[in-house]
Design a protein around this motif. Sequence first.
Motif, mmCIF file in Angstrom:
data_model
loop_
_atom_site.group_PDB
_atom_site.id
_atom_site.type_symbol
_atom_site.label_atom_id
_atom_site.label_comp_id
_atom_site.label_asym_id
_atom_site.label_seq_id
_atom_site.Cartn_x
_atom_site.Cartn_y
_atom_site.Cartn_z
ATOM 1 N N ALA A 97 2.184 -4.911 -9.306
ATOM 2 C CA ALA A 97 0.787 -5.083 -9.349
ATOM 3 C C ALA A 97 0.373 -6.391 -8.400
ATOM 4 C CB ALA A 97 0.600 -5.097 -10.776
ATOM 5 N N PHE A 98 1.220 -7.434 -8.765
ATOM 6 C CA PHE A 98 0.960 -8.770 -8.141
ATOM 7 C C PHE A 98 1.031 -8.549 -6.614
ATOM 8 C CE2 PHE A 98 3.216 -12.277 -5.743
ATOM 9 C CZ PHE A 98 2.115 -13.085 -5.935
ATOM 10 N N GLU A 99 1.925 -7.960 -6.046
ATOM 11 C CA GLU A 99 1.838 -7.665 -4.503
ATOM 12 C C GLU A 99 0.728 -6.965 -4.107
ATOM 13 O OE1 GLU A 99 3.984 -8.745 -2.352
ATOM 14 O OE2 GLU A 99 5.459 -9.610 -3.594
ATOM 15 N N TYR A 100 0.338 -5.897 -4.914
ATOM 16 C CA TYR A 100 -0.673 -5.000 -4.499
ATOM 17 C C TYR A 100 -2.114 -6.015 -4.445
ATOM 18 C CZ TYR A 100 -2.369 -0.262 -3.585
ATOM 19 O OH TYR A 100 -3.006 0.972 -2.847
ATOM 20 N N PHE A 101 -2.531 -6.609 -5.365
ATOM 21 C CA PHE A 101 -3.508 -7.701 -5.731
ATOM 22 C C PHE A 101 -3.506 -8.824 -4.621
ATOM 23 C CE2 PHE A 101 -3.909 -5.843 -10.036
ATOM 24 C CZ PHE A 101 -5.150 -5.496 -10.142
ATOM 25 N N TYR A 102 -2.217 -9.268 -4.440
ATOM 26 C CA TYR A 102 -2.049 -10.755 -3.662
ATOM 27 C C TYR A 102 -2.717 -10.207 -2.368
ATOM 28 C CZ TYR A 102 -0.060 -15.035 -2.353
ATOM 29 O OH TYR A 102 0.226 -16.341 -1.870
ATOM 30 N N MET A 103 -2.373 -9.323 -1.738
ATOM 31 C CA MET A 103 -2.763 -9.349 -0.267
ATOM 32 C C MET A 103 -4.528 -9.476 -0.147
ATOM 33 S SD MET A 103 -0.565 -8.838 1.450
ATOM 34 C CE MET A 103 0.155 -10.169 0.210
ATOM 35 N N ARG A 104 -5.379 -9.077 -1.279
ATOM 36 C CA ARG A 104 -6.588 -9.066 -1.408
ATOM 37 C C ARG A 104 -7.159 -10.410 -1.686
ATOM 38 N NH1 ARG A 104 -4.913 -4.204 -1.988
ATOM 39 N NH2 ARG A 104 -6.191 -2.431 -1.184
ATOM 40 N N MET A 105 -6.339 -11.010 -2.670
ATOM 41 C CA MET A 105 -6.846 -12.375 -3.216
ATOM 42 C C MET A 105 -6.342 -13.744 -2.674
ATOM 43 S SD MET A 105 -7.166 -10.513 -6.859
ATOM 44 C CE MET A 105 -8.130 -11.683 -7.693
ATOM 45 N N ALA A 106 -5.314 -13.637 -1.929
ATOM 46 C CA ALA A 106 -4.501 -14.824 -1.795
ATOM 47 C C ALA A 106 -5.100 -16.112 -1.243
ATOM 48 C CB ALA A 106 -3.091 -14.725 -0.736
ATOM 49 N N ASP A 107 -5.956 -15.685 -0.326
ATOM 50 C CA ASP A 107 -6.980 -16.771 0.232
ATOM 51 C C ASP A 107 -8.146 -17.052 -0.154
ATOM 52 O OD1 ASP A 107 -4.463 -16.991 1.788
ATOM 53 O OD2 ASP A 107 -5.255 -15.632 3.568
ATOM 54 N N SER A 146 0.699 -1.236 -0.082
ATOM 55 C CA SER A 146 -0.046 0.189 0.150
ATOM 56 C C SER A 146 0.823 1.352 0.045
ATOM 57 C CB SER A 146 -0.975 0.075 1.305
ATOM 58 O OG SER A 146 -1.682 -1.161 1.134
ATOM 59 N N THR A 147 1.934 1.233 0.701
ATOM 60 C CA THR A 147 2.692 2.253 0.782
ATOM 61 C C THR A 147 3.443 2.573 -0.690
ATOM 62 O OG1 THR A 147 4.754 0.963 1.552
ATOM 63 C CG2 THR A 147 3.271 2.131 3.074
ATOM 64 N N GLN A 148 3.631 1.524 -1.618
ATOM 65 C CA GLN A 148 4.355 1.644 -2.785
ATOM 66 C C GLN A 148 3.425 2.851 -3.569
ATOM 67 O OE1 GLN A 148 6.864 0.061 -4.286
ATOM 68 N NE2 GLN A 148 6.649 1.237 -6.078
ATOM 69 N N ALA A 149 2.254 2.664 -3.654
ATOM 70 C CA ALA A 149 1.203 3.607 -4.363
ATOM 71 C C ALA A 149 1.285 3.365 -5.656
ATOM 72 C CB ALA A 149 1.342 4.860 -3.729
ATOM 73 N N PHE A 150 2.884 3.650 -6.424
ATOM 74 C CA PHE A 150 2.917 3.744 -7.684
ATOM 75 C C PHE A 150 3.282 2.288 -8.232
ATOM 76 C CE2 PHE A 150 3.731 7.934 -6.052
ATOM 77 C CZ PHE A 150 3.255 8.926 -7.195
ATOM 78 N N PRO A 171 -2.264 9.150 -14.555
ATOM 79 C CA PRO A 171 -1.265 9.066 -15.750
ATOM 80 C C PRO A 171 -0.003 8.581 -15.107
ATOM 81 C CG PRO A 171 -2.810 11.106 -16.050
ATOM 82 C CD PRO A 171 -3.153 10.323 -14.870
ATOM 83 N N ALA A 172 0.416 8.939 -13.937
ATOM 84 C CA ALA A 172 1.622 8.751 -13.285
ATOM 85 C C ALA A 172 1.769 7.215 -12.742
ATOM 86 C CB ALA A 172 2.085 9.533 -12.342
ATOM 87 N N ASN A 173 0.802 6.531 -13.081
ATOM 88 C CA ASN A 173 0.679 5.037 -12.378
ATOM 89 C C ASN A 173 0.412 5.079 -11.244
ATOM 90 O OD1 ASN A 173 0.691 4.197 -15.165
ATOM 91 N ND2 ASN A 173 2.705 2.948 -14.974
ATOM 92 N N LYS A 174 -0.030 6.069 -10.376
ATOM 93 C CA LYS A 174 -0.299 6.171 -8.968
ATOM 94 C C LYS A 174 -1.726 5.396 -8.868
ATOM 95 C CE LYS A 174 -0.597 9.037 -4.986
ATOM 96 N NZ LYS A 174 -1.690 8.160 -4.208
#
Length: 231
Positions: A116-126, A105-109, A139-142
């Motif tokens: 992207a995987f790390e960001y999604f994985y926390m919500r979907m792993a289990d 979450s602190t990555q933000a960008f 536009p800044a990929n934030k």
Amino acid sequence: MKPNTIQSIKNWATEDRPREKMLEKGREALSDAELIAILIGSGNNKESAVDLSRRIMRDVDDNLVQLSQLTINDLTRYNGIGEAKAVSILAALELGRRRRFAEASTQAFIKNSKDAFEYFYMRMADIEHEQLWVMLLNPANKVIKMTKVSDGGVNGTSADPKRIFKIALENNATAIMLCHNHPSGNVLPSESDKTLTRNIINGGKLLEIKILDHIIIGIDKYFSFADSGLI
């Protein structure tokens, strides 16, 4: 020592005792089983805490994600694991999951598919059935936000592209990333996955919304359409 009696961990060499090993060599020196042994504290009349923890880890193919999918009832089937110990194990795994989510979450960008995987994985792993999520970016990929767009069964999910683009337009997103999970662990895309991705890419061109990637999540691994040249 009596037959079938396990020597107390207190009588082991210092370097073999998990707590002392951590104090002397640091937490990185401990195996997953040794860390779990610290949590449960004791084993049973035939196994030390370490041996019991090693057996539990073998049963989940030495995979912490699979361990986290066990229930309290699953864990208490092991002789020596009561409800309190099972709760301790699952609580520790949940803390690990939340820590990983906090880091993402602190990555933000989003710079690449791994971000992207790390960001999604926390919500979907289990999750034990398929879900499709969309990440909205500026536009800044934030990351603007993430939202779930569909639920499916064990073997598949579907999504309405119109709903995805409605969400993107409402949030002024200029780019999106798609992600869905494969509970089977096989991250290779199906033909329906490829068709859905093509349809959304074509829709995005009309609205000038770029589809940066479609991530398929398995058990602690992923497939990227962009990295594989499919986008």
